[in-house]
Design a protein around this motif. Structure first.
Motif, PDB file in Angstrom:
ATOM      1  N   ARG A  87      -1.236   6.106   3.416  1.00 12.66           N
ATOM      2  CA  ARG A  87       0.000   5.369   3.722  1.00 12.66           C
ATOM      3  C   ARG A  87       1.168   5.894   2.891  1.00 12.66           C
ATOM      4  O   ARG A  87       2.283   6.022   3.394  1.00 12.66           O
ATOM      5  CB  ARG A  87      -0.198   3.872   3.482  1.00 12.66           C
ATOM      6  CG  ARG A  87      -0.999   3.177   4.584  1.00 12.66           C
ATOM      7  CD  ARG A  87      -1.136   1.698   4.283  1.00 12.66           C
ATOM      8  NE  ARG A  87      -1.882   0.974   5.277  1.00 12.66           N
ATOM      9  CZ  ARG A  87      -1.359   0.353   6.339  1.00 12.66           C
ATOM     10  NH1 ARG A  87      -0.060   0.378   6.552  1.00 12.66           N
ATOM     11  NH2 ARG A  87      -2.118  -0.295   7.191  1.00 12.66           N
ATOM     12  N   SER A  88       0.917   6.191   1.609  1.00 15.04           N
ATOM     13  CA  SER A  88       2.002   6.695   0.754  1.00 15.04           C
ATOM     14  C   SER A  88       2.527   8.029   1.259  1.00 15.04           C
ATOM     15  O   SER A  88       3.705   8.337   1.124  1.00 15.04           O
ATOM     16  CB  SER A  88       1.522   6.899  -0.681  1.00 15.04           C
ATOM     17  OG  SER A  88       0.871   5.766  -1.147  1.00 15.04           O
ATOM     18  N   PRO A 109      -1.050   7.452  -5.304  1.00 13.16           N
ATOM     19  CA  PRO A 109      -1.932   6.655  -6.159  1.00 13.16           C
ATOM     20  C   PRO A 109      -3.009   7.546  -6.783  1.00 13.16           C
ATOM     21  O   PRO A 109      -3.390   8.556  -6.197  1.00 13.16           O
ATOM     22  CB  PRO A 109      -2.533   5.629  -5.200  1.00 13.16           C
ATOM     23  CG  PRO A 109      -2.300   6.159  -3.833  1.00 13.16           C
ATOM     24  CD  PRO A 109      -1.103   7.042  -3.893  1.00 13.16           C
ATOM     25  N   LYS A 148       0.818  -1.221   0.000  1.00 10.47           N
ATOM     26  CA  LYS A 148       0.000   0.000   0.000  1.00 10.47           C
ATOM     27  C   LYS A 148       0.848   1.266   0.000  1.00 10.47           C
ATOM     28  O   LYS A 148       0.337   2.356   0.214  1.00 10.47           O
ATOM     29  CB  LYS A 148      -0.935  -0.019   1.211  1.00 10.47           C
ATOM     30  CG  LYS A 148      -2.014  -1.081   1.074  1.00 10.47           C
ATOM     31  CD  LYS A 148      -2.748  -1.278   2.374  1.00 10.47           C
ATOM     32  CE  LYS A 148      -3.723  -2.452   2.264  1.00 10.47           C
ATOM     33  NZ  LYS A 148      -4.135  -2.932   3.584  1.00 10.47           N
ATOM     34  N   MET A 149       2.160   1.145  -0.208  1.00  9.92           N
ATOM     35  CA  MET A 149       3.035   2.322  -0.198  1.00  9.92           C
ATOM     36  C   MET A 149       3.164   2.984  -1.575  1.00  9.92           C
ATOM     37  O   MET A 149       3.931   3.928  -1.749  1.00  9.92           O
ATOM     38  CB  MET A 149       4.441   1.952   0.299  1.00  9.92           C
ATOM     39  CG  MET A 149       4.490   1.526   1.751  1.00  9.92           C
ATOM     40  SD  MET A 149       3.911   2.808   2.854  1.00  9.92           S
ATOM     41  CE  MET A 149       5.258   3.972   2.758  1.00  9.92           C
ATOM     42  N   ASN A 150       2.465   2.443  -2.558  1.00  5.53           N
ATOM     43  CA  ASN A 150       2.521   2.996  -3.923  1.00  5.53           C
ATOM     44  C   ASN A 150       3.954   3.026  -4.470  1.00  5.53           C
ATOM     45  O   ASN A 150       4.387   3.990  -5.083  1.00  5.53           O
ATOM     46  CB  ASN A 150       1.922   4.411  -3.960  1.00  5.53           C
ATOM     47  CG  ASN A 150       1.547   4.839  -5.364  1.00  5.53           C
ATOM     48  OD1 ASN A 150       1.078   4.023  -6.157  1.00  5.53           O
ATOM     49  ND2 ASN A 150       1.784   6.096  -5.696  1.00  5.53           N
ATOM     50  N   PRO A 154       5.207   9.822  -5.995  1.00  7.78           N
ATOM     51  CA  PRO A 154       3.854  10.056  -6.499  1.00  7.78           C
ATOM     52  C   PRO A 154       2.810   9.361  -5.629  1.00  7.78           C
ATOM     53  O   PRO A 154       3.121   8.374  -4.952  1.00  7.78           O
ATOM     54  CB  PRO A 154       3.901   9.436  -7.900  1.00  7.78           C
ATOM     55  CG  PRO A 154       4.976   8.412  -7.826  1.00  7.78           C
ATOM     56  CD  PRO A 154       5.978   8.912  -6.838  1.00  7.78           C
ATOM     57  N   GLU A 171      -6.866   4.601   1.708  1.00  6.83           N
ATOM     58  CA  GLU A 171      -5.829   4.005   2.558  1.00  6.83           C
ATOM     59  C   GLU A 171      -4.447   4.105   1.914  1.00  6.83           C
ATOM     60  O   GLU A 171      -3.474   4.503   2.570  1.00  6.83           O
ATOM     61  CB  GLU A 171      -6.158   2.537   2.852  1.00  6.83           C
ATOM     62  CG  GLU A 171      -5.124   1.907   3.777  1.00  6.83           C
ATOM     63  CD  GLU A 171      -5.415   0.450   4.124  1.00  6.83           C
ATOM     64  OE1 GLU A 171      -6.470  -0.073   3.729  1.00  6.83           O
ATOM     65  OE2 GLU A 171      -4.559  -0.161   4.791  1.00  6.83           O
ATOM     66  N   THR A 172      -4.343   3.777   0.629  1.00 10.29           N
ATOM     67  CA  THR A 172      -3.011   3.836  -0.009  1.00 10.29           C
ATOM     68  C   THR A 172      -2.514   5.280  -0.093  1.00 10.29           C
ATOM     69  O   THR A 172      -1.319   5.535   0.008  1.00 10.29           O
ATOM     70  CB  THR A 172      -3.021   3.205  -1.418  1.00 10.29           C
ATOM     71  OG1 THR A 172      -4.127   3.710  -2.144  1.00 10.29           O
ATOM     72  CG2 THR A 172      -3.115   1.708  -1.363  1.00 10.29           C
ATOM     73  N   THR A 202      -3.453  -3.753  -7.277  1.00 10.95           N
ATOM     74  CA  THR A 202      -3.495  -2.379  -6.770  1.00 10.95           C
ATOM     75  C   THR A 202      -3.102  -1.384  -7.861  1.00 10.95           C
ATOM     76  O   THR A 202      -3.675  -0.309  -7.959  1.00 10.95           O
ATOM     77  CB  THR A 202      -2.553  -2.239  -5.550  1.00 10.95           C
ATOM     78  OG1 THR A 202      -2.935  -3.215  -4.573  1.00 10.95           O
ATOM     79  CG2 THR A 202      -2.629  -0.864  -4.933  1.00 10.95           C
TER      80      THR A 202
END
Lengths: 391, 198
Positions: B117-118, B97, A287-289, B95, B113-114, A321
């Motif tokens: 978290r990012s 999402p 989930k950290m992209n 970057p 969520e992403t 994802t």
């Protein structure tokens, strides 16, 4: 004129020679159990560290269950010796980045991202030993003093410049540079002390340099995944507080080459200790992209232990994802491979169904989502999945 | 010379105050509100709210009762395909999402969520219940979640409602500390969410 001469002399001295705080102890400090801080600076630092430790101890991010912290502490003890590690407290925090640190009072903080990336006990021990090296050399205190000395001198240089109406910026730039150089020197010192522990611990000494090689490779993979050129710095910049990963890998590999190559990295033991937490760590990383970096980590884990059902599921999640049609196609394949490899959680059917649905494969999606609802009729997302099926 | 300096200082001070006034947080009076988050999102609030002047993104608006650490309603108004939910601090190297036109409803909470978290805003977050809902007459998803903000490590609860219209994401979330504040204001949020229109 007189002032001007004094200021010029000061500037010359400051520019040519870094301040004397850059001197370093040449030998290991003797080990002192229950060491107490002695000076005002040190006592203040310990007070702050004690407060920070209280926050760590009570943090919701701390991974308390299952004895993970005890295990990490055992690795540290194996690395630096039981005597030295006796007073150390280890806190493992759920933060998905590569990091560990140790405070002046002997409190060590390890982030879950480091545990995910290490491939053996030896690699983990290399990082822990490095941090312990900072602690034993009292680097926090020395760094604080260095910063204070440099900023004090900078303030006085500004005053002298004001009195004599001279531009003092070059002297101050030199002072800032000396401070960052000092930080880099401390890092190298801790690396080499950590390496001495490594050599005495029974772990293979080459693990220390392999840690930094892995870091470089992951950074490159992250950059490539984001469509950038790999940003590998071969020399440290003016403001870098750490030597480059490349430089570290080089001097540690050189030091390791001088030692016998044997030693047990304890790969299996490490894998077994991390296994109960692996799914959670992988889910957070996905989930950290960071597609490139995460794929690198998965490949790295698979290269030593093979593509388990858990790793295949994680790879499918990573691709789902990102969500391009090609990614959804590959994700569907890997979900099925994960199932074939024994990954049995019902969430696999749900996520396979969602990947298929997003990719327009409605009939197959219905089967998978239906299987999930049969297995988990009371799931918190069951109503939403039913609504997707009803469309 | 001295007078000129004083005049300059006064001018600068007046300009600074004007700038502050232009960007100050503002009161949201009870009643109908249109054009929320620079979009066709509208709502009818029963009580008073405060709108933060802080801009978290081009189509993002934040309302609060006592400060966004205690109760925070975020409106994401029509985030287009290929755009992130929040402003990206470093577009090239870190970057965020992006919204995708092919997203499923269940991808909406996942995107939130992403994104968090990012950005490193949270290290612990879990999506809870997900159920079908209606937002502005359209099919939507309602979801709950829990999170721990990295900055203060306070456990928070959240609830959100979101939908996709012509590939654009409309999302409204409410977040507050699990201790006391979430329950205190959840009904005011739900009243606001029920009044949303597109």
């Amino acid at each position: 004129m007189r002032w001007s001469g004094i200021v010029s002399a000061c500037c010359a001295a400051l520019t040519l020679t870094p301040p004397s705080f850059a001197s370093a102890p040449s030998a290991l400090p003797p080990y002192t159990p229950a060491y107490e801080p002695t000076t005002v600076d040190e006592r203040g630092m310990w007070m702050e560290a004690d407060e920070r430790e209280r926050l760590l101890r009570d943090s919701p991010l701390r991974i308390r269950e299952g004895g993970l912290e005890r295990y990490v502490r055992e690795v540290l003890c194996r690395e630096v010796g039981d005597d030295r590690c006796k007073g150390v407290r280890v806190y493992v925090m759920e933060i998905p980045a590569f990091n560990a640190s140790m405070m002046a009072n002997g409190c060590m903080e390890v982030w879950s991202g480091l545990l995910l990336r290490a491939r053996s006990e030896a690699e983990l021990a290399a990082v822990l030993g490095h941090e312990f090296g900072h602690f034993e050399l009292r680097h926090t205190l020395m760094g604080f003093k260095a910063k204070r000395s440099a900023t004090d001198v900078m303030a006085w240089v500004d005053v002298l410049g004001g009195i004599t109406n001279r531009d003092m910026s070059s002297a101050n730039v030199s002072l800032v540079g000396s401070l960052y150089r000092f930080n880099r020197a401390q890092e190298t010192e801790a690396d080499l002390l950590g390496f001495k522990y490594m050599a005495a611990s029974g772990y293979p000494a080459k693990a220390a340099s392999e840690v930094w090689q892995q870091r470089m490779a992951e950074d490159d993979a992250t950059a490539l995944g984001r469509g950038l050129k790999p940003r590998r710095n071969y020399t440290s910049g003016f403001f870098d507080t750490h030597p480059t990963d490349l430089k570290r890998a080089e001097y540690l590999a050189k030091a390791a080459a001088a030692l016998p190559a044997d030693g047990d990295a304890r790969v299996e033991q490490y894998r077994a200790a991390i296994a109960p937490y692996l799914s959670r760590m992988l889910a957070a990383q996905i989930k950290m992209n960071d597609f490139g970096g995460t794929d690198f980590i998965l490949n790295s884990l698979a290269s030593s232990g093979g593509w388990s059902g858990e790793l295949l599921f994680a790879r499918a999640e990573l691709y789902r994802t990102r969500g391009n049609p090609r990614d959804l196609q590959m994700a569907s394949l890997w979900y099925r491979d994960a199932k074939a490899a024994g990954y049995v959680a019902p969430e696999l059917d749900r996520n396979l169904g969602l990947a298929l649905l997003r990719n327009g494969q409605t009939e197959d999606a219905r089967k998978s989502l239906g299987a999930y609802l049969v297995a988990r009729p009371e799931a918190p997302d069951a109503k939403m999945i039913q609504a997707l099926l009803a469309k | 010379m001295k007078t000129k300096r004083v005049a300059t200082l006064i001018a600068v001070s007046v300009a600074a105050n004007a700038a502050i006034a232009a960007h100050a947080n503002s009161l949201v009076a009870p009643g109908a509100h249109t054009g929320i988050a620079n979009s066709k999102l509208s709502a009818n609030s029963q009580g008073e709210w405060n709108r933060l002047s802080r801009v978290d993104g081009k189509n993002v608006e934040v309302w609060t009762l006592d400060g966004d650490a205690l109760n925070k309603v975020s409106f994401y108004g029509g985030i287009a395909n290929g755009m992130p939910l929040l402003r990206e601090p470093d577009k090239k190297r870190h970057p965020l999402p992006k919204v995708s036109g092919t997203m499923l409803m269940t991808d909406i909470p996942a995107l939130l969520e992403t994104t968090y978290r990012s950005l490193g805003i949270v290290n612990q977050m879990e999506i809870g219940e997900q159920s079908p809902a209606i937002l502005g007459g359209r099919k939507a998803i309602r979801f709950t979640y829990t999170l721990t903000r990295a900055a203060d490590q306070v456990r928070r609860k959240g609830e959100g409602i979101g939908t996709l219209v012509d590939g654009k994401l409309y999302l409204v979330t409410y977040e507050a500390p699990a201790l006391h504040f979430f329950d205190k204001d959840i009904e005011r949020y739900r009243q606001l969410a029920a009044s949303l229109a597109l």
